[in-house]
Design a protein around this motif. Structure first.
Motif, PDB file in Angstrom:
ATOM      1  N   LEU A 178       0.831  -1.202   0.000  1.00 30.29           N
ATOM      2  CA  LEU A 178       0.000   0.000   0.000  1.00 30.29           C
ATOM      3  C   LEU A 178       0.863   1.249   0.000  1.00 30.29           C
ATOM      4  O   LEU A 178       0.671   2.161  -0.811  1.00 30.29           O
ATOM      5  CB  LEU A 178      -0.895  -0.037   1.238  1.00 30.29           C
ATOM      6  CG  LEU A 178      -1.816   1.140   1.493  1.00 30.29           C
ATOM      7  CD1 LEU A 178      -2.949   1.136   0.495  1.00 30.29           C
ATOM      8  CD2 LEU A 178      -2.387   1.072   2.895  1.00 30.29           C
TER       9      LEU A 178
ATOM     10  N   ALA B  46      -5.858  12.767 -15.854  1.00 34.42           N
ATOM     11  CA  ALA B  46      -6.518  12.179 -14.686  1.00 34.42           C
ATOM     12  C   ALA B  46      -7.006  10.760 -14.974  1.00 34.42           C
ATOM     13  O   ALA B  46      -6.807   9.843 -14.170  1.00 34.42           O
ATOM     14  CB  ALA B  46      -7.681  13.056 -14.241  1.00 34.42           C
ATOM     15  N   ILE B  47      -7.631  10.563 -16.141  1.00 35.67           N
ATOM     16  CA  ILE B  47      -8.156   9.231 -16.473  1.00 35.67           C
ATOM     17  C   ILE B  47      -7.012   8.224 -16.614  1.00 35.67           C
ATOM     18  O   ILE B  47      -7.083   7.105 -16.081  1.00 35.67           O
ATOM     19  CB  ILE B  47      -8.962   9.277 -17.792  1.00 35.67           C
ATOM     20  CG1 ILE B  47     -10.112  10.262 -17.683  1.00 35.67           C
ATOM     21  CG2 ILE B  47      -9.450   7.889 -18.160  1.00 35.67           C
ATOM     22  CD1 ILE B  47     -11.315   9.789 -16.972  1.00 35.67           C
TER      23      ILE B  47
ATOM     24  N   PRO C 156       6.678   7.507 -10.101  1.00 35.10           N
ATOM     25  CA  PRO C 156       6.247   8.628 -10.932  1.00 35.10           C
ATOM     26  C   PRO C 156       6.611   8.351 -12.380  1.00 35.10           C
ATOM     27  O   PRO C 156       5.914   8.766 -13.288  1.00 35.10           O
ATOM     28  CB  PRO C 156       7.071   9.799 -10.394  1.00 35.10           C
ATOM     29  CG  PRO C 156       7.466   9.411  -9.038  1.00 35.10           C
ATOM     30  CD  PRO C 156       7.558   7.930  -9.024  1.00 35.10           C
TER      31      PRO C 156
ATOM     32  N   ASN D 164      -5.748   7.269 -13.199  1.00 36.30           N
ATOM     33  CA  ASN D 164      -6.673   6.369 -12.496  1.00 36.30           C
ATOM     34  C   ASN D 164      -6.596   4.939 -13.017  1.00 36.30           C
ATOM     35  O   ASN D 164      -6.475   3.993 -12.242  1.00 36.30           O
ATOM     36  CB  ASN D 164      -8.113   6.864 -12.637  1.00 36.30           C
ATOM     37  CG  ASN D 164      -8.395   8.055 -11.743  1.00 36.30           C
ATOM     38  OD1 ASN D 164      -7.660   8.302 -10.794  1.00 36.30           O
ATOM     39  ND2 ASN D 164      -9.438   8.791 -12.033  1.00 36.30           N
ATOM     40  N   VAL D 165      -6.684   4.792 -14.334  1.00 35.12           N
ATOM     41  CA  VAL D 165      -6.640   3.445 -14.923  1.00 35.12           C
ATOM     42  C   VAL D 165      -5.308   2.775 -14.609  1.00 35.12           C
ATOM     43  O   VAL D 165      -5.259   1.597 -14.244  1.00 35.12           O
ATOM     44  CB  VAL D 165      -6.864   3.502 -16.448  1.00 35.12           C
ATOM     45  CG1 VAL D 165      -6.626   2.148 -17.077  1.00 35.12           C
ATOM     46  CG2 VAL D 165      -8.264   4.003 -16.748  1.00 35.12           C
TER      47      VAL D 165
ATOM     48  N   THR E 108      -2.488  -1.824  -9.069  1.00 31.32           N
ATOM     49  CA  THR E 108      -2.909  -2.385  -7.786  1.00 31.32           C
ATOM     50  C   THR E 108      -3.276  -3.856  -7.930  1.00 31.32           C
ATOM     51  O   THR E 108      -2.854  -4.705  -7.150  1.00 31.32           O
ATOM     52  CB  THR E 108      -4.115  -1.604  -7.235  1.00 31.32           C
ATOM     53  OG1 THR E 108      -3.770  -0.226  -7.183  1.00 31.32           O
ATOM     54  CG2 THR E 108      -4.481  -2.074  -5.851  1.00 31.32           C
ATOM     55  N   VAL E 109      -4.070  -4.137  -8.961  1.00 30.92           N
ATOM     56  CA  VAL E 109      -4.496  -5.517  -9.173  1.00 30.92           C
ATOM     57  C   VAL E 109      -3.297  -6.430  -9.432  1.00 30.92           C
ATOM     58  O   VAL E 109      -3.174  -7.503  -8.834  1.00 30.92           O
ATOM     59  CB  VAL E 109      -5.495  -5.585 -10.353  1.00 30.92           C
ATOM     60  CG1 VAL E 109      -5.762  -7.025 -10.748  1.00 30.92           C
ATOM     61  CG2 VAL E 109      -6.786  -4.875  -9.994  1.00 30.92           C
TER      62      VAL E 109
ATOM     63  N   ILE F  21       4.116   8.931 -15.290  1.00 35.22           N
ATOM     64  CA  ILE F  21       4.417   9.937 -16.297  1.00 35.22           C
ATOM     65  C   ILE F  21       4.384   9.322 -17.688  1.00 35.22           C
ATOM     66  O   ILE F  21       3.890   9.930 -18.636  1.00 35.22           O
ATOM     67  CB  ILE F  21       5.792  10.583 -16.002  1.00 35.22           C
ATOM     68  CG1 ILE F  21       5.653  11.527 -14.824  1.00 35.22           C
ATOM     69  CG2 ILE F  21       6.317  11.321 -17.223  1.00 35.22           C
ATOM     70  CD1 ILE F  21       4.584  12.587 -14.994  1.00 35.22           C
TER      71      ILE F  21
ATOM     72  N   LEU G 266       3.010   1.654  -3.194  1.00 34.23           N
ATOM     73  CA  LEU G 266       2.204   2.034  -4.357  1.00 34.23           C
ATOM     74  C   LEU G 266       1.972   3.533  -4.411  1.00 34.23           C
ATOM     75  O   LEU G 266       1.774   4.103  -5.467  1.00 34.23           O
ATOM     76  CB  LEU G 266       0.858   1.303  -4.337  1.00 34.23           C
ATOM     77  CG  LEU G 266       0.808  -0.017  -5.108  1.00 34.23           C
ATOM     78  CD1 LEU G 266      -0.499  -0.722  -4.863  1.00 34.23           C
ATOM     79  CD2 LEU G 266       0.982   0.228  -6.596  1.00 34.23           C
ATOM     80  N   THR G 267       1.953   4.194  -3.240  1.00 33.95           N
ATOM     81  CA  THR G 267       1.731   5.635  -3.273  1.00 33.95           C
ATOM     82  C   THR G 267       3.021   6.387  -2.984  1.00 33.95           C
ATOM     83  O   THR G 267       2.991   7.559  -2.636  1.00 33.95           O
ATOM     84  CB  THR G 267       0.631   6.055  -2.292  1.00 33.95           C
ATOM     85  OG1 THR G 267       0.877   5.438  -1.039  1.00 33.95           O
ATOM     86  CG2 THR G 267      -0.714   5.603  -2.787  1.00 33.95           C
TER      87      THR G 267
ATOM     88  N   MET H 246      -3.276   3.263 -12.052  1.00 30.86           N
ATOM     89  CA  MET H 246      -3.214   2.859 -10.649  1.00 30.86           C
ATOM     90  C   MET H 246      -4.077   1.623 -10.393  1.00 30.86           C
ATOM     91  O   MET H 246      -3.705   0.753  -9.612  1.00 30.86           O
ATOM     92  CB  MET H 246      -3.659   3.997  -9.723  1.00 30.86           C
ATOM     93  CG  MET H 246      -2.603   5.047  -9.443  1.00 30.86           C
ATOM     94  SD  MET H 246      -1.043   4.405  -8.805  1.00 30.86           S
ATOM     95  CE  MET H 246      -1.483   4.024  -7.116  1.00 30.86           C
ATOM     96  N   GLN H 247      -5.236   1.557 -11.025  1.00 38.01           N
ATOM     97  CA  GLN H 247      -6.098   0.380 -10.840  1.00 38.01           C
ATOM     98  C   GLN H 247      -5.394  -0.887 -11.323  1.00 38.01           C
ATOM     99  O   GLN H 247      -5.318  -1.884 -10.607  1.00 38.01           O
ATOM    100  CB  GLN H 247      -7.409   0.554 -11.606  1.00 38.01           C
ATOM    101  CG  GLN H 247      -8.364   1.557 -10.968  1.00 38.01           C
ATOM    102  CD  GLN H 247      -9.721   1.569 -11.648  1.00 38.01           C
ATOM    103  OE1 GLN H 247      -9.860   1.157 -12.791  1.00 38.01           O
ATOM    104  NE2 GLN H 247     -10.737   2.047 -10.940  1.00 38.01           N
ATOM    105  N   THR H 248      -4.872  -0.834 -12.547  1.00 36.11           N
ATOM    106  CA  THR H 248      -4.204  -2.022 -13.084  1.00 36.11           C
ATOM    107  C   THR H 248      -3.010  -2.400 -12.222  1.00 36.11           C
ATOM    108  O   THR H 248      -2.823  -3.568 -11.862  1.00 36.11           O
ATOM    109  CB  THR H 248      -3.739  -1.763 -14.527  1.00 36.11           C
ATOM    110  OG1 THR H 248      -4.807  -1.170 -15.255  1.00 36.11           O
ATOM    111  CG2 THR H 248      -3.333  -3.052 -15.204  1.00 36.11           C
TER     112      THR H 248
END
Lengths: 446, 446
Positions: free
Chosen positions: A257, A320-321, A422, A324-325, A331-332, A426, A260-261, A327-329
């Motif tokens: 966690l 932004a999109i 990053p 988001n996408v 994370t999974v 990026i 990841l950030t 980070m989702q991928t």
């Protein structure tokens, strides 16, 4: 946390009511005292420490977080520490020693009896995050030829060593692990049978160098409350108990966690200001460096933007999109890797599935973006088409990076959670800006 | 995961070598079989299921993930299921039933003996994520007046009910929990003493409605391998064991992780395509909606951008840095909240510290950005000053949102991890664009 307790403690410390404080502490579990201490400031904590007796300190120390522990070890002088340490268990002392400078470590050890030193040193030789690093030597091992009634006699003497784990470990005369005997079977066994006759011989054991997360996973998978640690010769070195495994599992998920950030170490809202800045700054500065890439893409398309200034409005959307996408991928994939769910056999199927998911998501979001651009931003069909296509390409790009980079990191032996660097985010931004402004140049500028 | 095993299984299933497959399965632990099944496709899995006997299925089911379990429950007909279910433990059946449609549930229950039904129904009445939802009824409770030797006799008959947890629960004649007796003390006790004389009376117990995470935290904090669940009248209902607590802890940390990146449910790389799209789409679409805000800020400053096109280059920087800082603060705050580290007493101190951290970070990054703008992008001092100040303000803004919003969500009873919604990330973007373009308008445009 009982807040009234904390408030009272704050007050009593300010008033320096030592007796009241000590009375309050004696009614608490050491873990509770440790929790209260985490909420005190350095000054209050040190005052508290100065009035606690060494027995109490020995009980509380193992429950403290590393941050606070280091501060306390700096504050307690070596004389006081050497009174505290003999009251702790070997594995706890081994953990403690890792936080001390080398000089203090040897001074401290010199105050201990020889067999404790030997036990502590044998525990300290293993890496912190290995089975050896988290095992305890508080278990009972008895020889396989021992009779049940004799075993029960021996237990009487060693009862304090037997934690609540319901197992006895059965060894041969060279301390090689031969079997495990659940306590209940000892109770129910006929007194003239030997331990060897009653024990389970199908034992799951781990090597002391095994990674702590793998050990915890194993215990979770097979619902074990303790697992023995044996060396290459099969000799019993210690056991890892479920409460330790619990700690490890949470710690490792948390590490994912935080990584990841972009936090190098776990941080809480109580982490001292400078530590927090130090923890967060590298990622942000690195981020500043990598954004040069995306900024330069924008610079390259400066002339397009001059002519089609409407495109600037869509730059925030694409960025932004994509983020988001991505980070989702990420994370999974990172979690699946951590859980050991991904095997080389599956890689192709995984790639294909993620590609299809991204294609579908991208198409749906692209259409939504097209409609949004026309209705809300009231741009022409040309600009809206550029926006829709850019979103679609951006989502596919973000998914591919989000999938591929952590897999690559894993292959290279780097923590895949760090793939959320990053740099990757990026790269994802770059795909977005390039498609938006590139398509814009092609379709809008003659 | 042993990949060779998976490969072999794939091959054998394709060749339909039933005997080989069954032979292979008998040498494996049910948890291993479950793991293999997770890697099979639906077709292979169903074939495997069709050749497994009901004993084996009963052992494997509790180890499967929910996704796969639902598929299997759809495939097994009710006759086969009602052979499987009586072979499982009550708490496992209760978990299983939650995945079945209501009709099937009652049909299934009708195949069971009355006392099993009663036990299962009493377990099913508690919410899934409560102490009652995760407890087991596989424990041994004996009356306090029982003599040690009688207790040992009784144990002989119930030995199978005694898991490896080393405790016996001591109750009165109305099943009220009076104490806990470690097995080791039973072994060592004199045979004519009663359980009441030997038991620990300081018991930590939880209410069946207590949240599962709180229960697991409690067990971790006090290093417990099992904790009893009692109702308001003090009656013993069941126990939660450490292996369950381990599962819960990981699950909850993982939930934070997934929520923070906008995934509603846990997802692995094996989640079916459509489920994955459904899981991810809402966040992305919501994100598309909220980016209207940041896009509109850019639209408002269109004329500034027309006159100072150099500012467009810095838009990606401001957005990326704000997003990074916001996610870092969010992560720290969300975890501190989850761990119960934040109390009302500390709020002011926390705000102040985070503000100072953000101010320092912002100043350092602002200066770095100023230098970057001058040296690398070769813009004038005016533009560079705008960039530096925008970064500084952006980082402070991102930190405040990252701190304030999850605290607000917690207060409102919403999962704080959901505070990482696109909405917050967009608010952070907005601060960035507004300061960059606003300052730009003030300082660069006459």
């Amino acid at each position: 946390m009982r807040e009234d307790l904390l408030r009272r403690l704050h007050r009593e410390i300010e008033a320096k009511h030592c007796e009241n404080i000590l009375h309050m502490l004696t009614s608490l579990h050491p873990a509770d005292i440790a929790e209260l201490m985490e909420h005190l400031d350095t000054h209050e904590r040190r005052f508290l420490l100065s009035i606690m007796d060494t027995d109490l300190i020995a009980d509380v120390l193992p429950h403290l977080s590393d941050d606070i522990l280091v501060d306390i070890l700096h504050y307690l002088d070596i004389e006081r520490l050497s009174e505290v340490v003999p009251k702790m268990e070997a594995d706890q002392v081994a953990d403690l020693l890792q936080e001390l400078p080398k000089v203090d470590r040897s001074t401290l050890l010199s105050h201990l009896p020889l067999d404790s030193i030997r036990e502590i040193e044998s525990l300290s030789q293993y890496p912190e995050h290995s089975a050896g690093g988290i095992m305890t030597t508080e278990y009972i091992a008895l020889p396989y030829w021992m009779k049940i009634d004799e075993a029960i006699q021996t237990l009487r003497q060693k009862a304090s060593k037997l934690r609540d784990v319901g197992y006895i470990y059965v060894v041969d005369d060279t301390n090689r692990l031969r079997g495990v005997l659940p306590l209940k079977r000892l109770i129910l066994g006929e007194s003239n049978k030997t331990l060897g006759e009653l024990m389970d011989t199908e034992i799951l054991a781990v090597d002391p160098l095994e990674d702590q997360e793998a050990v915890a996973k194993l215990m979770q998978k097979y619902d074990l409350l303790a697992i023995p640690v044996v060396n290459k010769d099969g000799k019993l070195l210690g056991i890892v108990t479920a409460d330790k495994a619990m700690e490890v599992l949470e710690q490792e998920t948390e590490e994912d966690l935080f990584h990841l950030t972009g936090l190098e170490k776990e941080e809480s809202v109580f982490t001292p200001t400078l530590s927090a800045v130090r923890n967060r700054l590298p990622w942000i500065l690195f981020s500043l460096l990598t954004t040069l890439l995306s900024s330069n893409i924008v610079r390259i398309f400066r002339h397009t933007l001059e002519k089609a200034i409407a495109l600037t409005m869509f730059m925030p959307i694409v960025a932004a999109i994509g983020g988001n996408v991505g980070m989702q991928t990420l994370t999974v994939v990172v979690r699946s890797l951590s859980l050991g769910e991904i095997t080389a056999v599956d890689i192709l199927a995984i790639f294909w599935r993620q590609f299809v998911i991204a294609g579908l998501l991208g198409a749906l979001v692209g259409i939504a973006g097209f409609i949004e651009a026309i209705i809300i931003f009231q741009v022409g069909v040309n600009v809206a088409t550029v926006v829709g296509l850019a979103l679609w390409a951006n989502i596919i790009g973000a998914s591919i990076f989000g999938l591929f980079v952590p897999l690559l990191f894993k292959k290279l032996g780097i923590d895949p959670a760090l793939a959320a660097s990053p740099f990757i985010l990026i790269l994802i931004d770059c795909v977005g800006y390039t498609t938006l402004l590139g398509l814009g140049t092609l379709m809008l500028i003659k």
